[in-house]
Design a protein around this motif. Structure first.
Motif, short mmCIF file in Angstrom:
data_model
loop_
_atom_site.label_atom_id
_atom_site.label_comp_id
_atom_site.label_asym_id
_atom_site.label_seq_id
_atom_site.Cartn_x
_atom_site.Cartn_y
_atom_site.Cartn_z
N PHE A 472 0.76 -1.29 0.02
CA PHE A 472 0.13 -0.07 -0.19
C PHE A 472 1.08 1.33 0.02
O PHE A 472 1.36 1.55 0.97
N TYR A 473 1.18 1.86 -1.12
CA TYR A 473 2.10 2.81 -1.37
C TYR A 473 1.39 4.01 -2.07
O TYR A 473 1.03 4.18 -3.29
N ILE A 474 1.36 5.28 -1.21
CA ILE A 474 0.22 6.24 -1.66
C ILE A 474 1.12 7.61 -1.27
O ILE A 474 2.12 7.65 -0.53
N PHE A 475 0.33 8.80 -1.46
CA PHE A 475 1.34 10.22 -1.36
C PHE A 475 -0.06 11.06 -0.82
O PHE A 475 -1.06 11.00 -1.48
N PHE A 476 0.25 11.85 0.22
CA PHE A 476 -0.77 12.81 0.91
C PHE A 476 -0.19 14.13 0.31
O PHE A 476 1.12 14.63 0.17
N GLU A 477 -1.15 15.02 -0.27
CA GLU A 477 -0.74 16.42 -0.59
C GLU A 477 -1.18 17.36 0.48
O GLU A 477 -2.33 17.89 0.30
N VAL A 478 -0.59 17.57 1.53
CA VAL A 478 -0.91 18.24 2.68
C VAL A 478 0.40 19.05 3.08
O VAL A 478 1.38 18.53 2.96
N PRO A 479 0.24 20.24 3.72
CA PRO A 479 1.29 21.05 3.98
C PRO A 479 2.04 20.70 5.53
O PRO A 479 3.23 21.00 5.61
N THR A 480 1.41 20.17 6.45
CA THR A 480 2.06 20.18 7.79
C THR A 480 2.02 18.48 8.20
O THR A 480 1.28 17.85 7.54
N TRP A 481 2.77 18.12 8.86
CA TRP A 481 2.75 16.76 9.58
C TRP A 481 1.43 16.41 10.36
O TRP A 481 1.08 15.31 10.27
N GLY A 482 0.94 17.42 10.94
CA GLY A 482 -0.36 17.19 11.58
C GLY A 482 -1.46 16.96 10.49
O GLY A 482 -2.18 15.88 10.99
N GLU A 483 -1.64 17.32 9.43
CA GLU A 483 -2.51 17.14 8.58
C GLU A 483 -2.27 15.78 8.13
O GLU A 483 -2.95 14.92 7.52
N GLU A 484 -0.80 15.47 7.97
CA GLU A 484 -0.59 14.29 7.29
C GLU A 484 -0.73 13.27 8.16
O GLU A 484 -1.27 12.13 7.79
N LEU A 485 -0.79 13.11 9.55
CA LEU A 485 -1.17 12.15 10.42
C LEU A 485 -2.78 11.98 10.42
O LEU A 485 -3.13 10.88 10.63
N ARG A 486 -3.46 13.26 10.43
CA ARG A 486 -5.11 13.06 10.26
C ARG A 486 -5.42 12.16 8.99
O ARG A 486 -6.33 11.52 9.10
N SER A 487 -4.66 12.54 8.02
CA SER A 487 -5.08 11.71 6.82
C SER A 487 -4.64 10.40 6.85
O SER A 487 -5.63 9.48 6.23
N ARG A 488 -3.66 10.14 7.36
CA ARG A 488 -3.25 8.58 7.63
C ARG A 488 -4.25 7.87 8.51
O ARG A 488 -4.59 6.76 8.15
N HIS A 489 -4.70 8.73 9.62
CA HIS A 489 -5.84 8.18 10.27
C HIS A 489 -7.00 7.58 9.57
O HIS A 489 -7.72 6.65 9.72
N GLU A 490 -7.33 8.64 8.81
CA GLU A 490 -8.70 8.52 8.17
C GLU A 490 -8.69 7.39 7.02
O GLU A 490 -9.41 6.46 6.89
N ILE A 491 -7.45 7.14 6.43
CA ILE A 491 -7.15 5.89 5.42
C ILE A 491 -7.18 4.71 6.17
O ILE A 491 -7.76 3.78 5.62
N LEU A 492 -6.49 4.73 7.32
CA LEU A 492 -6.25 3.20 8.02
C LEU A 492 -7.75 3.04 8.58
O LEU A 492 -7.93 1.66 8.54
N ILE A 493 -8.46 3.74 8.93
CA ILE A 493 -9.96 3.71 9.49
C ILE A 493 -10.66 2.86 8.28
O ILE A 493 -11.47 2.04 8.54
N GLN A 494 -10.62 3.45 7.15
CA GLN A 494 -11.50 2.85 5.86
C GLN A 494 -10.83 1.65 5.89
O GLN A 494 -11.60 0.84 5.37
N ILE A 495 -9.40 1.31 5.71
CA ILE A 495 -9.12 -0.06 5.51
C ILE A 495 -9.54 -0.93 6.38
O ILE A 495 -10.03 -2.03 5.97
N VAL A 496 -9.47 -0.73 7.64
CA VAL A 496 -10.00 -1.73 8.56
C VAL A 496 -11.95 -1.85 8.41
O VAL A 496 -12.11 -3.10 8.45
#
Length: 551
Positions: A472-496
């Motif tokens: 699972f290899y993707i890219f986030f287009e976000v400016p900060t690390w905090g928004e990156e963590l939030r996007s990761r959280h949302e993706i992983l929730i959808q995978i589960v």
């Protein structure tokens, strides 16, 4: 300067010696009509000032100490009086005990012989010169008297020297009546000028700033500068009119030093406050820009300009206020600067490192940077060091020279932020379910608002020892690390949620014991056919069903 301070100074004046007291160490009694003694600089100086005293006023005798050669129709009395007023107005204190009493005196600092200077700094053009056997104020000095007098008493204040004494010469508290009246008039002028200036600034100027929406700028920046300018104008007024009062020269010389010191000091304060106005303007421009490094550049610029103003102002105070020769001082600084530069190589290196940071802009405030042991978020860039907040919440001070010379990885400048993980599923998951699960993962990527849609990789790509692995290899287009963590959280929730919906089980390291044979049970060992043709037919069927149908 308050009225209380003025009165205190005047009381000191009463107890201070005048010119006559300064030259009383040698009593020279000269009868009217006698020739004055001009045999040495000492006798010429004594004759000049002694015959211009208030109780012994003989300007015609004092005029004998001046060389009027080359002067057409000179008004000797007027020129003599003006020369004495120049000495008083410039605050040049003459002590006859310090004047050489040598007939053939020679100035060791001058290339010419038989010349005596009273004060080369305040009166460089006034000197005694020996002509024949007599010491006189040189013809050059006499020729300069009118211009020196106009310079000492500018803007028409010289007229007050003749107007004010007409008020009366009666003495009160050790001062003449005209001097007391002059002090009273000067105080009124000072209070009136201050009131007018305050009215113009506080009422008119501040009103205009508020009317056009700059009320805070006027109150916080313009008003403090205007008040200092008001004090400066009062000092200028004092320096112009106090000398007209002809106070005792020993007191006036000290007052003149204070006034001369106050002028460059107040100008330095004005420019010091103007720097805040300039910094506020650039701060407003920095807020409009996208770069956060500009926000840090403004305080650095403000500190640099203020340091420059203080250094230059100090030099002017030393030169103009205290009459010190700053050339040797600057020469000493240039020589000592080499030693200081050698001793402060690291400091200079770090300063130029900060300059290169602001020029190259390798990072901005809030960027996550890594370089060797450096790992954290940039908080501030200073003259010497950069502050980096680590993820342990500690503060790291990194020399700017080290940052300028090192390889820096700025995670804050990433356009895309990579997210890579491996999804492990159990071996009992059928291929059809794996295919649908992978398709669902791709749809999750396409549906998320912060993922890169033109470049991602989701594939079943490995068979490990205990699981079937999906990359699972993707890219986030976000400016900060905090928004990156939030996007990761949302993706992983959808995978589960997808795995639970399809019945996909995630694998983890386990060990399973299988019995190959057991009584009355079918063996787990596969029964392989000895005929190779059997397997060839199986392969042909698979290829026809799974591979050829796709082509």
């Amino acid at each position: 300067m308050s009225l209380k301070h003025f009165l205190l100074l005047f009381l000191i004046c009463l107890a201070s010696p005048s010119f006559s007291q300064l030259i009383s160490d040698s009593q020279i009694i000269e009868k009217p009509g006698e020739q004055v003694n001009l045999s040495s600089p000492y006798h010429t100086t004594l004759s000049f000032f002694k015959n211009l005293e208030e109780g012994n006023f003989h300007p015609e005798k004092a005029a004998q100490t001046l060389d009027f050669t080359g002067i057409e129709d000179p008004n000797t009395t007027q020129l003599t009086t003006k020369l004495r007023q120049v000495f008083e107005g410039k605050g040049v204190l003459i002590r006859t005990s310090e004047v050489p009493n040598v007939e053939n005196y020679q100035d060791s600092t001058s290339s010419e012989d038989n010349i005596y200077y009273f004060d080369k700094q305040k009166l460089p053009g006034v000197f005694l010169e020996k002509t024949g056997n007599q010491w006189k104020f040189s013809a050059f000095t006499v020729d300069q008297i009118n211009s020196l007098h106009a310079e000492t008493y500018p803007y028409g204040t010289a007229k007050l020297l003749t107007i004010l004494p007409k008020i009366g010469n009666q003495e009160y508290l050790g001062l003449h009546l005209w001097q007391l009246v002059g002090i009273f008039i000067l105080l009124i002028l000072i209070f009136l000028a201050h009131w007018v200036f305050t009215l113009v600034v506080d009422k008119v100027l501040l009103y205009l700033f508020k009317r056009y929406g700059y009320g805070k700028v006027g109150e916080n920046y313009i008003l403090p500068v205007a008040r200092v300018i008001s004090i400066y104008l009062i000092v200028v007024m004092l320096s112009l009119f106090l000398r007209v009062l002809q106070l005792p020269v020993e007191i006036w010389s000290w007052i003149l030093v204070v006034l001369r010191t106050l002028k460059p000091l107040l100008i330095t304060v004005i420019f010091y406050k103007v720097v805040d106005i300039i910094a506020a303007y650039f701060t407003k421009l920095a807020i409009k820009s996208e770069s956060t490094l500009d926000d840090q550049l403004v305080p650095l610029m403000r500190k640099t300009l203020k340091a420059f103003v203080v250094v230059i102002g100090t030099l002017f105070i030393l030169r103009d206020g205290l009459d010190l020769d700053i050339i040797p001082f600057l020469t000493g600084l240039s020589i000592g600067g080499v030693a200081i530069a050698l001793a402060a190589q690291d400091t200079i290196k770090n300063f130029f490192g900060s300059v290169m940071i602001f020029i190259d802009k390798p990072f901005q405030m809030g960027d996550w940077i890594t370089s060797g042991d450096i790992d954290g978020t940039v908080e501030e860039v200073g003259f010497r060091s950069t502050r980096v907040r680590t993820f342990r919440n500690s503060l790291m001070y990194v020399p700017n020279g080290k940052i300028a010379d090192s390889i820096l990885d700025n995670h804050g400048l990433r356009q895309y932020r990579r997210f890579y993980t491996t999804l492990t599923i159990t071996y009992d998951t059928p291929p059809e379910l794996i295919e649908e699960f992978v398709n669902g993962l791709r749809e999750i990527v396409l549906a998320h608002p912060n993922t890169r849609k033109d470049s991602y990789h989701v594939y079943f790509n490995n068979l490990s020892s205990f699981s079937q692995d999906i990359m699972f290899y993707i890219f986030f287009e976000v400016p900060t690390w905090g928004e990156e963590l939030r996007s990761r959280h949302e993706i992983l929730i959808q995978i589960v949620k997808l795995a639970n919906s399809l019945g996909v089980r995630f694998a983890f390291p386990t060990q399973t014991l299988h019995m190959e044979s057991f009584p009355e049970k079918q063996s787990l060992v596969p029964d392989y056919s000895p005929d190779q043709a059997f397997y060839q037919n199986k392969l042909s069927e698979f290829l026809a069903k799974e591979v050829n149908k796709k082509s």
